[in-house]
Motif scaffolding. Structure first.
Motif, PDB file in Angstrom:
ATOM      1  N   ALA A   1       0.567  -1.344  -0.216  1.00 45.34           N
ATOM      2  CA  ALA A   1       0.144   0.298  -0.280  1.00 45.34           C
ATOM      3  C   ALA A   1       0.678   1.130  -0.636  1.00 45.34           C
ATOM      4  O   ALA A   1       1.566   1.515   0.946  1.00 45.34           O
ATOM      5  CB  ALA A   1      -1.058   0.174   0.760  1.00 45.34           C
ATOM      6  N   ARG A   2       0.443   2.659  -0.828  1.00 43.21           N
ATOM      7  CA  ARG A   2       0.801   3.865  -0.210  1.00 43.21           C
ATOM      8  C   ARG A   2       0.525   4.284   0.321  1.00 43.21           C
ATOM      9  O   ARG A   2      -0.366   5.059   0.185  1.00 43.21           O
ATOM     10  CB  ARG A   2       0.523   4.623  -2.075  1.00 43.21           C
ATOM     11  CG  ARG A   2       1.622   3.580  -3.277  1.00 43.21           C
ATOM     12  CD  ARG A   2       1.813   4.558  -4.844  1.00 43.21           C
ATOM     13  NE  ARG A   2       2.181   3.510  -5.257  1.00 43.21           N
ATOM     14  CZ  ARG A   2       1.917   3.951  -6.858  1.00 43.21           C
ATOM     15  NH1 ARG A   2       1.725   5.292  -7.283  1.00 43.21           N
ATOM     16  NH2 ARG A   2       2.886   3.612  -8.004  1.00 43.21           N
ATOM     17  N   TRP A   3       0.945   4.036   1.691  1.00 45.25           N
ATOM     18  CA  TRP A   3       0.166   5.173   2.899  1.00 45.25           C
ATOM     19  C   TRP A   3       0.701   6.889   2.350  1.00 45.25           C
ATOM     20  O   TRP A   3       2.723   7.005   1.962  1.00 45.25           O
ATOM     21  CB  TRP A   3       1.110   4.684   4.199  1.00 45.25           C
ATOM     22  CG  TRP A   3       0.161   3.649   4.658  1.00 45.25           C
ATOM     23  CD1 TRP A   3       1.321   1.790   3.900  1.00 45.25           C
ATOM     24  CD2 TRP A   3      -0.523   2.858   5.581  1.00 45.25           C
ATOM     25  NE1 TRP A   3       0.966   1.036   4.307  1.00 45.25           N
ATOM     26  CE2 TRP A   3      -0.400   1.273   5.033  1.00 45.25           C
ATOM     27  CE3 TRP A   3      -1.143   3.386   5.945  1.00 45.25           C
ATOM     28  CZ2 TRP A   3      -1.972   0.356   5.906  1.00 45.25           C
ATOM     29  CZ3 TRP A   3      -2.522   2.441   6.192  1.00 45.25           C
ATOM     30  CH2 TRP A   3      -2.351   1.168   6.414  1.00 45.25           C
ATOM     31  N   ASN A   4      -0.020   7.233   2.971  1.00 40.66           N
ATOM     32  CA  ASN A   4      -0.138   8.684   2.721  1.00 40.66           C
ATOM     33  C   ASN A   4       0.576   9.091   4.379  1.00 40.66           C
ATOM     34  O   ASN A   4      -0.148   8.741   5.529  1.00 40.66           O
ATOM     35  CB  ASN A   4      -1.530   9.384   2.791  1.00 40.66           C
ATOM     36  CG  ASN A   4      -0.977  11.106   2.616  1.00 40.66           C
ATOM     37  OD1 ASN A   4       0.795  11.820   2.372  1.00 40.66           O
ATOM     38  ND2 ASN A   4      -1.576  11.824   3.290  1.00 40.66           N
ATOM     39  N   VAL A   5       2.036   9.766   4.529  1.00 40.72           N
ATOM     40  CA  VAL A   5       2.766   9.174   6.333  1.00 40.72           C
ATOM     41  C   VAL A   5       2.819  10.387   6.547  1.00 40.72           C
ATOM     42  O   VAL A   5       3.721  11.456   5.627  1.00 40.72           O
ATOM     43  CB  VAL A   5       4.174   8.560   6.067  1.00 40.72           C
ATOM     44  CG1 VAL A   5       4.900   8.405   7.461  1.00 40.72           C
ATOM     45  CG2 VAL A   5       3.589   6.985   5.525  1.00 40.72           C
ATOM     46  N   THR A   6       2.051  11.613   8.035  1.00 37.05           N
ATOM     47  CA  THR A   6       2.443  12.586   7.709  1.00 37.05           C
ATOM     48  C   THR A   6       3.012  13.089   9.401  1.00 37.05           C
ATOM     49  O   THR A   6       2.263  11.837  10.198  1.00 37.05           O
ATOM     50  CB  THR A   6       1.370  13.471   7.701  1.00 37.05           C
ATOM     51  OG1 THR A   6       0.487  13.155   7.026  1.00 37.05           O
ATOM     52  CG2 THR A   6       1.246  14.782   8.410  1.00 37.05           C
ATOM     53  N   SER A   7       4.092  13.703  10.096  1.00 41.31           N
ATOM     54  CA  SER A   7       4.223  14.050  10.980  1.00 41.31           C
ATOM     55  C   SER A   7       3.018  14.643  11.690  1.00 41.31           C
ATOM     56  O   SER A   7       3.099  15.808  11.239  1.00 41.31           O
ATOM     57  CB  SER A   7       5.595  14.209  11.234  1.00 41.31           C
ATOM     58  OG  SER A   7       5.715  15.225  12.350  1.00 41.31           O
ATOM     59  N   MET A   8       2.884  14.368  12.977  1.00 40.65           N
ATOM     60  CA  MET A   8       1.997  15.094  14.385  1.00 40.65           C
ATOM     61  C   MET A   8       2.339  14.577  15.155  1.00 40.65           C
ATOM     62  O   MET A   8       1.478  15.651  16.574  1.00 40.65           O
ATOM     63  CB  MET A   8       0.634  14.176  14.006  1.00 40.65           C
ATOM     64  CG  MET A   8      -0.234  13.559  13.044  1.00 40.65           C
ATOM     65  SD  MET A   8      -0.685  15.024  12.553  1.00 40.65           S
ATOM     66  CE  MET A   8      -2.119  14.546  10.556  1.00 40.65           C
TER      67      MET A   8
ATOM     68  N   LEU B   1       3.453   9.794  14.832  1.00 39.79           N
ATOM     69  CA  LEU B   1       3.244   9.472  12.571  1.00 39.79           C
ATOM     70  C   LEU B   1       1.936   9.156  12.566  1.00 39.79           C
ATOM     71  O   LEU B   1       0.916   8.353  12.845  1.00 39.79           O
ATOM     72  CB  LEU B   1       4.419   8.589  12.234  1.00 39.79           C
ATOM     73  CG  LEU B   1       5.393   8.742  12.342  1.00 39.79           C
ATOM     74  CD1 LEU B   1       6.327   7.818  11.184  1.00 39.79           C
ATOM     75  CD2 LEU B   1       5.777  10.236  11.334  1.00 39.79           C
ATOM     76  N   CYS B   2       0.949   9.697  11.549  1.00 36.05           N
ATOM     77  CA  CYS B   2      -0.281   9.405  10.650  1.00 36.05           C
ATOM     78  C   CYS B   2      -0.107   8.179  10.033  1.00 36.05           C
ATOM     79  O   CYS B   2       0.817   9.651   8.767  1.00 36.05           O
ATOM     80  CB  CYS B   2      -1.191  10.686  10.625  1.00 36.05           C
ATOM     81  SG  CYS B   2      -2.713  10.155  10.118  1.00 36.05           S
ATOM     82  N   ARG B   3      -0.621   7.506   9.456  1.00 33.94           N
ATOM     83  CA  ARG B   3      -0.456   6.390   8.400  1.00 33.94           C
ATOM     84  C   ARG B   3      -1.777   6.896   7.707  1.00 33.94           C
ATOM     85  O   ARG B   3      -3.065   6.265   8.249  1.00 33.94           O
ATOM     86  CB  ARG B   3       0.305   5.408   8.115  1.00 33.94           C
ATOM     87  CG  ARG B   3       2.043   5.671   8.288  1.00 33.94           C
ATOM     88  CD  ARG B   3       1.942   3.855   8.624  1.00 33.94           C
ATOM     89  NE  ARG B   3       3.354   4.495   8.748  1.00 33.94           N
ATOM     90  CZ  ARG B   3       4.557   4.373   8.138  1.00 33.94           C
ATOM     91  NH1 ARG B   3       4.189   4.705   7.214  1.00 33.94           N
ATOM     92  NH2 ARG B   3       5.895   4.629   8.361  1.00 33.94           N
ATOM     93  N   GLU B   4      -2.480   7.445   6.176  1.00 29.82           N
ATOM     94  CA  GLU B   4      -3.374   7.000   5.730  1.00 29.82           C
ATOM     95  C   GLU B   4      -3.148   6.168   4.412  1.00 29.82           C
ATOM     96  O   GLU B   4      -2.734   6.779   3.719  1.00 29.82           O
ATOM     97  CB  GLU B   4      -4.170   8.416   6.164  1.00 29.82           C
ATOM     98  CG  GLU B   4      -5.452   8.661   5.461  1.00 29.82           C
ATOM     99  CD  GLU B   4      -6.110   9.950   5.210  1.00 29.82           C
ATOM    100  OE1 GLU B   4      -7.407   9.737   5.328  1.00 29.82           O
ATOM    101  OE2 GLU B   4      -5.044  10.843   5.450  1.00 29.82           O
ATOM    102  N   ALA B   5      -4.136   5.509   3.945  1.00 30.76           N
ATOM    103  CA  ALA B   5      -4.086   4.891   3.073  1.00 30.76           C
ATOM    104  C   ALA B   5      -6.209   4.415   2.761  1.00 30.76           C
ATOM    105  O   ALA B   5      -6.873   4.299   3.562  1.00 30.76           O
ATOM    106  CB  ALA B   5      -3.510   3.022   3.053  1.00 30.76           C
ATOM    107  N   GLU B   6      -5.585   4.323   1.000  1.00 32.57           N
ATOM    108  CA  GLU B   6      -7.370   4.390   0.580  1.00 32.57           C
ATOM    109  C   GLU B   6      -6.906   2.686  -0.143  1.00 32.57           C
ATOM    110  O   GLU B   6      -5.925   2.286  -1.194  1.00 32.57           O
ATOM    111  CB  GLU B   6      -7.765   4.954   0.137  1.00 32.57           C
ATOM    112  CG  GLU B   6      -8.449   5.824   0.442  1.00 32.57           C
ATOM    113  CD  GLU B   6      -9.159   7.631   0.176  1.00 32.57           C
ATOM    114  OE1 GLU B   6     -10.078   7.901   0.347  1.00 32.57           O
ATOM    115  OE2 GLU B   6      -9.089   7.948  -1.070  1.00 32.57           O
ATOM    116  N   PHE B   7      -7.718   1.606  -0.200  1.00 30.73           N
ATOM    117  CA  PHE B   7      -7.639   0.271  -1.010  1.00 30.73           C
ATOM    118  C   PHE B   7      -8.678   0.081  -1.841  1.00 30.73           C
ATOM    119  O   PHE B   7      -9.567   0.290  -0.997  1.00 30.73           O
ATOM    120  CB  PHE B   7      -7.766  -0.682  -0.079  1.00 30.73           C
ATOM    121  CG  PHE B   7      -6.173  -0.633   1.411  1.00 30.73           C
ATOM    122  CD1 PHE B   7      -5.338  -1.429   0.557  1.00 30.73           C
ATOM    123  CD2 PHE B   7      -6.731   0.327   1.998  1.00 30.73           C
ATOM    124  CE1 PHE B   7      -4.215  -1.263   1.540  1.00 30.73           C
ATOM    125  CE2 PHE B   7      -5.639   0.349   2.689  1.00 30.73           C
ATOM    126  CZ  PHE B   7      -4.205  -0.061   2.307  1.00 30.73           C
TER     127      PHE B   7
END
Length: 285
Positions: A34-41, A46-52
């Motif tokens: 998966a291509r996780w969208n990674v953002t430092s919080m 860390l926040c990881r977000e992915a759509e499948f």
């Protein structure tokens, strides 16, 4: 250790030799590639977000907050009266939070055992949800653990400091899937929005929100599927929290209202329409 590409590559190898037992091979591959969208919080978050397009047979949206425990402390925040997770957590000074356990919508109180600093706030009610309430978040001196729990433990618990919040079902212990045979079958097998807390071997805490009830966008997940997802991601312990419209994952560093998952109650695929709940699991610096 935070999830990195090298970890995903290792997990892919494990899947290929059947060390990780998958719902299907395609599901495992979808997760590890998966291509996780990674953002430092902020510090240690860390926040990881992915759509499948397809995960467990339907579209999915998954959001995870990864918390380094050595830089944070945890606590159960009681909302009295019931309140949105984001509002209650922000006012308490938290840096991150997820909704807590099951509650009585009319009364606004937990229907699962809740003990805080030696005081029993709520006990586990009978009914369908009592069959799945077989685990607990245990917090001692700000450190979080996930433990197995039985109704009779409520009578013998003597913890004087910290918090215990019962929820469930318990999904993973020591990296092994837990027995779900005593849990209500419909609750376990039906796809819903889900919230969960999980632990990596090194102590890193995952707060997880999987969206649901959005046909063609994010249709939700059942308990065996959520167990598989967390096992593939490398967690060793995992506990399901209240889900459905209660599912809320929040960060003080996220834009707008701080919600990082897709909410359900307003029936729109966005981060609005948050539900008021009885308690939340909060992270503090």
């Amino acid at each position: 250790m935070y999830l990195r590409k090298s970890v995903f590559a290792l997990l892919l190898i494990l899947c290929n030799v059947f060390v990780v037992v998958a719902q299907t091979t395609a599901d495992s591959l979808a997760l590890v590639t998966a291509r996780w969208n990674v953002t430092s919080m902020g510090k240690g978050v860390l926040c990881r977000e992915a759509e499948f397009v397809s995960l467990y047979g339907v579209p999915q949206h998954v959001a995870i907050l990864e918390i380094k425990p050595e830089q944070h402390r945890f606590d159960i925040l009681i909302h009295s009266p019931k309140e949105e997770t984001s509002n209650a957590a922000r006012r308490s000074g938290a840096v991150a939070a997820i909704n807590g356990s099951y509650f009585n919508i009319k009364q606004g109180t937990s229907i699962c055992y809740l003990r805080k600093d030696g005081v029993v706030v709520d006990t586990t009610a009978t009914g369908v949800l009592s069959t799945v309430s077989n685990g607990a978040v245990k917090i001692d001196k700000g450190k979080l653990d996930i433990i197995a729990w039985k109704k009779q433990d409520e009578k013998t618990c003597e913890q004087k400091e910290g918090s215990i919040l019962v929820s469930g079902p318990l999904m993973l212990l020591d990296g092994k899937a837990c027995d779900l045979s005593a849990c209500n079958r419909s609750f376990v097998q039906t796809k819903h929005p889900r919230s969960a807390v999980a632990l990596m071997k090194d102590g890193t805490v995952f707060l997880i929100a999987v969206a649901g009830r959005f046909e063609g966008k994010a249709e939700g997940i059942n308990i065996p599927e959520l167990t598989h997802l967390l096992r593939v991601l490398g967690t060793r312990k995992a506990l399901n929290l209240d889900g459905g419209g209660s599912t809320t994952l929040w960060s003080a560093s996220a834009p707008d209202n701080g919600i990082v998952n897709k909410l359900t109650d307003n029936k729109l695929y966005d981060n609005k329409g948050e539900r008021k709940v009885a308690n939340s699991l909060c992270v503090y610096e």
